[in-house]
Design a protein around this motif. Structure first.
Motif, PDB file in Angstrom:
ATOM      1  N   LEU A  47       0.822  -1.202   0.000  1.00 20.48           N
ATOM      2  CA  LEU A  47       0.000   0.000   0.000  1.00 20.48           C
ATOM      3  C   LEU A  47       0.859   1.255   0.000  1.00 20.48           C
ATOM      4  O   LEU A  47       0.557   2.229  -0.699  1.00 20.48           O
ATOM      5  N   ARG A  48       1.935   1.217   0.759  1.00 19.73           N
ATOM      6  CA  ARG A  48       2.820   2.380   0.760  1.00 19.73           C
ATOM      7  C   ARG A  48       3.432   2.599  -0.618  1.00 19.73           C
ATOM      8  O   ARG A  48       3.596   3.747  -1.059  1.00 19.73           O
ATOM      9  N   ILE A  49       3.785   1.514  -1.308  1.00 14.98           N
ATOM     10  CA  ILE A  49       4.322   1.656  -2.660  1.00 14.98           C
ATOM     11  C   ILE A  49       3.306   2.360  -3.556  1.00 14.98           C
ATOM     12  O   ILE A  49       3.643   3.309  -4.283  1.00 14.98           O
ATOM     13  N   LEU A  50       2.062   1.918  -3.491  1.00 14.60           N
ATOM     14  CA  LEU A  50       1.033   2.523  -4.345  1.00 14.60           C
ATOM     15  C   LEU A  50       0.815   3.991  -3.993  1.00 14.60           C
ATOM     16  O   LEU A  50       0.708   4.842  -4.889  1.00 14.60           O
ATOM     17  N   ASN A  51       0.746   4.286  -2.705  1.00 16.71           N
ATOM     18  CA  ASN A  51       0.514   5.671  -2.299  1.00 16.71           C
ATOM     19  C   ASN A  51       1.692   6.576  -2.639  1.00 16.71           C
ATOM     20  O   ASN A  51       1.512   7.700  -3.117  1.00 16.71           O
ATOM     21  N   ASP A  52       2.905   6.069  -2.385  1.00 14.93           N
ATOM     22  CA  ASP A  52       4.095   6.876  -2.686  1.00 14.93           C
ATOM     23  C   ASP A  52       4.266   7.075  -4.189  1.00 14.93           C
ATOM     24  O   ASP A  52       4.726   8.131  -4.630  1.00 14.93           O
ATOM     25  N   LEU A  53       3.889   6.051  -4.965  1.00 17.44           N
ATOM     26  CA  LEU A  53       3.947   6.183  -6.426  1.00 17.44           C
ATOM     27  C   LEU A  53       3.009   7.296  -6.885  1.00 17.44           C
ATOM     28  O   LEU A  53       3.380   8.136  -7.711  1.00 17.44           O
ATOM     29  N   ALA A  54       1.806   7.316  -6.336  1.00 18.40           N
ATOM     30  CA  ALA A  54       0.848   8.355  -6.713  1.00 18.40           C
ATOM     31  C   ALA A  54       1.364   9.740  -6.368  1.00 18.40           C
ATOM     32  O   ALA A  54       1.188  10.698  -7.132  1.00 18.40           O
ATOM     33  N   ALA A  55       2.031   9.845  -5.225  1.00 19.41           N
ATOM     34  CA  ALA A  55       2.587  11.135  -4.815  1.00 19.41           C
ATOM     35  C   ALA A  55       3.773  11.531  -5.683  1.00 19.41           C
ATOM     36  O   ALA A  55       4.002  12.710  -5.960  1.00 19.41           O
ATOM     37  N   SER A  56       4.514  10.529  -6.152  1.00 15.06           N
ATOM     38  CA  SER A  56       5.697  10.811  -6.974  1.00 15.06           C
ATOM     39  C   SER A  56       5.315  11.319  -8.355  1.00 15.06           C
ATOM     40  O   SER A  56       5.877  12.294  -8.852  1.00 15.06           O
ATOM     41  N   GLY A  94      14.371   4.654  -6.450  1.00  8.37           N
ATOM     42  CA  GLY A  94      14.491   4.601  -5.002  1.00  8.37           C
ATOM     43  C   GLY A  94      14.458   3.195  -4.436  1.00  8.37           C
ATOM     44  O   GLY A  94      14.726   3.006  -3.242  1.00  8.37           O
ATOM     45  N   PHE A  95      14.134   2.200  -5.251  1.00  2.75           N
ATOM     46  CA  PHE A  95      14.072   0.816  -4.778  1.00  2.75           C
ATOM     47  C   PHE A  95      15.369   0.059  -5.029  1.00  2.75           C
ATOM     48  O   PHE A  95      15.536  -1.056  -4.535  1.00  2.75           O
ATOM     49  N   GLU A  96      16.255   0.626  -5.798  1.00  2.00           N
ATOM     50  CA  GLU A  96      17.545  -0.024  -6.026  1.00  2.00           C
ATOM     51  C   GLU A  96      18.417   0.076  -4.794  1.00  2.00           C
ATOM     52  O   GLU A  96      18.456   1.111  -4.122  1.00  2.00           O
ATOM     53  N   SER A  97      19.144  -0.986  -4.502  1.00  2.00           N
ATOM     54  CA  SER A  97      20.070  -0.954  -3.377  1.00  2.00           C
ATOM     55  C   SER A  97      21.172   0.068  -3.641  1.00  2.00           C
ATOM     56  O   SER A  97      21.723   0.129  -4.738  1.00  2.00           O
ATOM     57  N   GLN A  98      21.471   0.872  -2.624  1.00  2.00           N
ATOM     58  CA  GLN A  98      22.586   1.808  -2.718  1.00  2.00           C
ATOM     59  C   GLN A  98      23.854   1.230  -2.107  1.00  2.00           C
ATOM     60  O   GLN A  98      24.872   1.913  -1.997  1.00  2.00           O
ATOM     61  N   ASN A  99      23.762  -0.034  -1.707  1.00  2.00           N
ATOM     62  CA  ASN A  99      24.938  -0.734  -1.197  1.00  2.00           C
ATOM     63  C   ASN A  99      26.064  -0.643  -2.233  1.00  2.00           C
ATOM     64  O   ASN A  99      25.845  -0.935  -3.410  1.00  2.00           O
ATOM     65  N   PRO A 100      27.272  -0.242  -1.824  1.00  2.00           N
ATOM     66  CA  PRO A 100      28.347  -0.079  -2.815  1.00  2.00           C
ATOM     67  C   PRO A 100      28.709  -1.375  -3.527  1.00  2.00           C
ATOM     68  O   PRO A 100      29.158  -1.336  -4.680  1.00  2.00           O
ATOM     69  N   HIS A 101      28.525  -2.510  -2.878  1.00  2.00           N
ATOM     70  CA  HIS A 101      28.805  -3.793  -3.526  1.00  2.00           C
ATOM     71  C   HIS A 101      27.824  -4.024  -4.670  1.00  2.00           C
ATOM     72  O   HIS A 101      28.212  -4.465  -5.765  1.00  2.00           O
ATOM     73  N   TYR A 102      26.567  -3.723  -4.448  1.00  3.25           N
ATOM     74  CA  TYR A 102      25.541  -3.872  -5.485  1.00  3.25           C
ATOM     75  C   TYR A 102      25.789  -2.903  -6.636  1.00  3.25           C
ATOM     76  O   TYR A 102      25.732  -3.294  -7.815  1.00  3.25           O
ATOM     77  N   GLN A 103      26.080  -1.669  -6.304  1.00  6.30           N
ATOM     78  CA  GLN A 103      26.304  -0.672  -7.343  1.00  6.30           C
ATOM     79  C   GLN A 103      27.529  -1.006  -8.186  1.00  6.30           C
ATOM     80  O   GLN A 103      27.538  -0.767  -9.402  1.00  6.30           O
ATOM     81  N   ALA A 104      28.558  -1.567  -7.560  1.00  4.48           N
ATOM     82  CA  ALA A 104      29.748  -1.979  -8.319  1.00  4.48           C
ATOM     83  C   ALA A 104      29.396  -3.095  -9.304  1.00  4.48           C
ATOM     84  O   ALA A 104      29.851  -3.102 -10.451  1.00  4.48           O
ATOM     85  N   LEU A 105      28.579  -4.043  -8.847  1.00  5.38           N
ATOM     86  CA  LEU A 105      28.162  -5.122  -9.738  1.00  5.38           C
ATOM     87  C   LEU A 105      27.343  -4.588 -10.905  1.00  5.38           C
ATOM     88  O   LEU A 105      27.477  -5.066 -12.042  1.00  5.38           O
ATOM     89  N   LYS A 106      26.511  -3.609 -10.648  1.00  6.02           N
ATOM     90  CA  LYS A 106      25.707  -3.045 -11.737  1.00  6.02           C
ATOM     91  C   LYS A 106      26.604  -2.400 -12.795  1.00  6.02           C
ATOM     92  O   LYS A 106      26.347  -2.520 -14.001  1.00  6.02           O
ATOM     93  N   ARG A 107      27.647  -1.730 -12.347  1.00  8.40           N
ATOM     94  CA  ARG A 107      28.597  -1.156 -13.310  1.00  8.40           C
ATOM     95  C   ARG A 107      29.315  -2.260 -14.084  1.00  8.40           C
ATOM     96  O   ARG A 107      29.543  -2.143 -15.301  1.00  8.40           O
TER      97      ARG A 107
END
Length: 537
Positions: free
Chosen positions: A161-170, A179-192
């Motif tokens: 429900l929060r996802i739906l409400n926040d999406l509507a506000a966005s 905003g749902f992607e991990s900002q963990n540096p290990h994850y971001q390095a793998l994405k690169r």
């Protein structure tokens, strides 16, 4: 409702392929009030809805009916950008085939100004798959322990429900998903890393290098040209050299490649090196995607001060305020006695520890020796019968075995103690901890999977003096005296320090290098099968 049910059925059947979305500019849609009425009829229907809607039905009801949310998707121009994001799911380490892109396109393109039912179905399905994609980005597609029983990671949850409400506000689904992607540096390095290897997979030929005799630096072999070209593609060789001679620059590049792939980095080109060179970029990209999924299971905050033990890389790193404080080699569980993955807190250090022998070791390894010699362990071990200190004499060991074994063995502190001079306790139900070891020779191996499951440290005394001295505040003479006493001493830490045991077969190494490790435990294979919906064995 019959037309809506037919639309639902078509959508469920069309889940395996996708095509690039094409914007439908100027398409007329029903009035918003009519769409809301149709949404209400669908949600309040007594029938069970198709799974994508049924599983979030309460949240849809709360969002559209109770909270009076406006139509977000139909007639707003937001569907096409979201469809493109789904089509580009591989950029996020996800599989576009897991989302019904074709069916969503058909829904978008079938909208008519007098068909509120189809418009309502379209609105609900786009909302449902936005939630699905956001959830996959945030916590992963799989439940860890369903992949492997040794993965002790609790599947995190999301508030639909929060996802739906926040999406509507966005108002912007693409910015919202970021905003749902991990900002963990290990994850971001793998994405690169994933961007590089997917591009390489699409643009570079990768013919297999033939097997053959070992090639030593200075030697000559017709395969050297192909090997050198491969090292240029992997970024280990700067180029500018030709010929069949295994020259010094190529040997240096080979050592770099071997280091990055967890191989013995002496420059000798043998079977394992050729196998690693032959792994195509597409397979490496898949390996990166699997590791991105693992990081989605992890807590977003690993702790300002924490330890990270990478079971696949046989190393432990101490991190404080995002800086690498220390790194050391470790020995992990053998394939038959694998170290599990979990996170817990380091609570205390034990100097001159005793070792309580695990039941499996006592019955499978020690009992056969005791049957031959009842005093085989009397010099270094104490024996407890039904919890009480006992004597080694007078026991008929042939009368006992697995399932009937009321004994506990405890090794005394000393030079032969299996835990060495110190152990580091993170109390957990798996009975896994970090410790010293008298078997120092195991650290000479490149692949260090030898233990019964616990983590052996290559420099435990350095860690002991750091934790007991710098963190617990003991002066060095006091620490020295505690070790010299031979007595077991427990030192509680003033604050708990998170310890994360992970299995990372693809990661960013020192200096931003791209590193890979063999799948020693077969967990990549199991995760790949789980994501593809296949049996793992």
């Amino acid at each position: 409702m019959r037309a809506v049910k037919t639309t639902f059925l078509v959508l469920l059947l069309c889940v395996v392929s996708w095509v690039p979305a094409t914007a439908q500019s100027g398409r007329q849609v029903p009035p918003e009030a009519d769409i809301i009425v149709a949404i209400t009829e669908i949600i309040q229907s007594q029938d069970r809805l198709p799974l994508p809607l049924e599983r979030i039905r309460p949240a849809l009801a709360a969002h559209y009916l109770r909270d009076g949310a406006r139509v977000f998707w139909v007639g707003t121009g937001r569907m096409t950008p979201f469809l493109q994001r789904l089509a580009d799911a591989a950029d996020d380490g996800l599989n576009p085939a897991d989302y019904p892109i074709d069916a969503l396109i058909d829904l978008r393109d079938s909208l008519e100004p007098d068909d509120a039912e189809t418009a309502a179905a379209t609105e609900l399905y786009f909302a449902a798959f936005l939630v699905s994609y956001a959830t996959d980005l945030k916590i992963g597609r799989t439940t860890p322990q369903k992949v492997d029983p040794r993965l002790f990671r609790n599947r995190r949850t999301v508030d639909v429900l929060r996802i739906l409400n926040d999406l509507a506000a966005s108002g912007d689904p693409i910015a919202f998903l970021a905003g749902f992607e991990s900002q963990n540096p290990h994850y971001q390095a793998l994405k690169r890393m994933l961007v590089l290897y997917r591009a390489m997979a699409e643009s570079v030929e990768w013919p297999a290098i033939p097997a053959g005799d070992n090639i030593e630096p200075g030697g000559k072999d017709p395969r050297v040209r192909q090997i050198r070209e491969r090292l240029i593609l992997t970024g280990d060789h700067p180029g500018g050299v030709e010929g069949d001679v295994y020259d010094a620059s190529t040997a240096l590049a080979m050592k770099s490649f071997q280091t990055r792939h967890g191989l013995e980095a002496k420059g000798l080109i043998g079977k394992q090196t050729i196998l690693a060179l032959n792994v195509p970029p597409a397979e490496r990209a898949r390996q990166i995607m699997l590791n991105m999924e693992r990081w989605r299971w992890m807590p977003e905050n690993l702790g300002e001060h924490h330890f990270m033990v990478n079971l696949a890389a046989f190393d432990m790193r101490e991190i404080e305020n995002d800086d690498l404080v220390d790194r050391m080699d470790v020995v992990v569980g053998a394939v038959a006695t694998q170290t599990p993955e979990f996170s817990d807190d380091l609570e205390y250090v034990e100097i001159n520890p005793t070792w309580t022998v695990p039941y499996s070791i006592a019955t499978k390894e020690m009992l056969p020796k005791l049957r031959r010699n009842p005093y085989a362990y009397s010099g270094d071990f104490e024996i407890f019968a039904n919890g009480k200190l006992s004597s080694w004499g007078g026991i008929d060991w042939n009368a006992y075995g697995p399932g009937k074994f009321p004994f506990t063995f405890r090794q005394k502190p000393g030079p032969k103690n299996a835990l060495g001079k110190v152990k580091f306790m993170l109390p957990n139900p798996h009975n896994i901890y970090l410790h010293d070891t008298p078997a120092k020779d195991k650290f000479l191996a490149t692949t260090r999977a030898f233990s019964h499951g616990c983590i052996r440290l290559s420099r435990p005394m350095d860690l002991a003096y750091r934790l007991v001295g710098e963190i617990a505040g003991w002066p060095k003479p006091r620490i020295d005296a505690a070790f010299a006493s031979g007595k077991t001493t427990r030192v509680s830490l003033p604050q708990l320090i998170p310890v994360h045991l992970v299995y990372a077969t693809a990661f960013e190494g020192d200096g931003g290098t791209l590193e890979f490790r063999p799948d020693i435990y077969g967990r990549d294979r199991k995760l790949d099968a789980a994501l593809a919906g296949r049996p793992s064995s």
